[in-house]
Design a protein around this motif. Structure first.
Motif: not given
Length: 157
Positions: A87-92, A95-98
């Motif tokens: 939950a903490r790192f998936e949004p990050m 963003r990196i992949i995007a």
């Protein structure tokens, strides 16, 4: 420096560290309470000012209950830790992949990374001599926020 002075400074440093951690914990706690109250307020508005226990329960810990259900009715420390990290790192990670994904296929390749590095290098190499000199580096540790052709800001990510 005298031993008592050193001990006093060490105590002050320890107190600051403990106080900082407690302050951060209090902020997290306050944020959780605020989000919970917002969800409860929404549930109240959606249900004419009254909520049943089931509705209350759904608002309180729906994600945690889903984790328990998804793991056969029991949740271990390791499973919970994995879920919290995700939950903490998936949004990050998204963003990196995007930011790096040049083909738009949702994956990251070495070519994507190299392409992004080349863009950033070119933005920093202001005189286009193939080298970054100290005078070309951002003074405050960040690029001067120029925008590239794709609308990405020039801050080093």
């Amino acid at each position: 420096m005298r031993k008592t002075t050193k001990l006093a400074l060490a105590y002050i440093a320890l107190a600051g560290a403990v106080g900082g951690a407690a302050y951060g914990e209090n902020l997290d706690s306050a944020n959780v309470r605020e989000r919970t109250m917002m969800r409860l307020d929404k549930a109240m508005k959606d249900n004419d000012g009254k909520i049943t226990f089931e509705q209350f329960s759904d608002v309180m810990d729906a994600r945690l209950k889903k984790l328990v259900t998804d793991n056969g009715g029991k949740l271990t420390v390791a499973q919970l830790a994995d879920a919290l990290e995700k939950a903490r790192f998936e949004p990050m990670a998204r963003r990196i992949i995007a930011r790096y994904d040049s083909k738009g296929d949702g994956t990251l390749t070495s070519d994507d990374i190299t392409g992004r590095e080349k863009k950033l290098f070119a933005m920093l190499d202001k005189n286009n001599d193939g080298k970054i000199e100290k005078g070309e580096l951002p003074k405050d540790g960040r690029h001067d926020r120029q925008w590239d052709d794709e609308g990405n800001d020039g801050g080093v990510q």
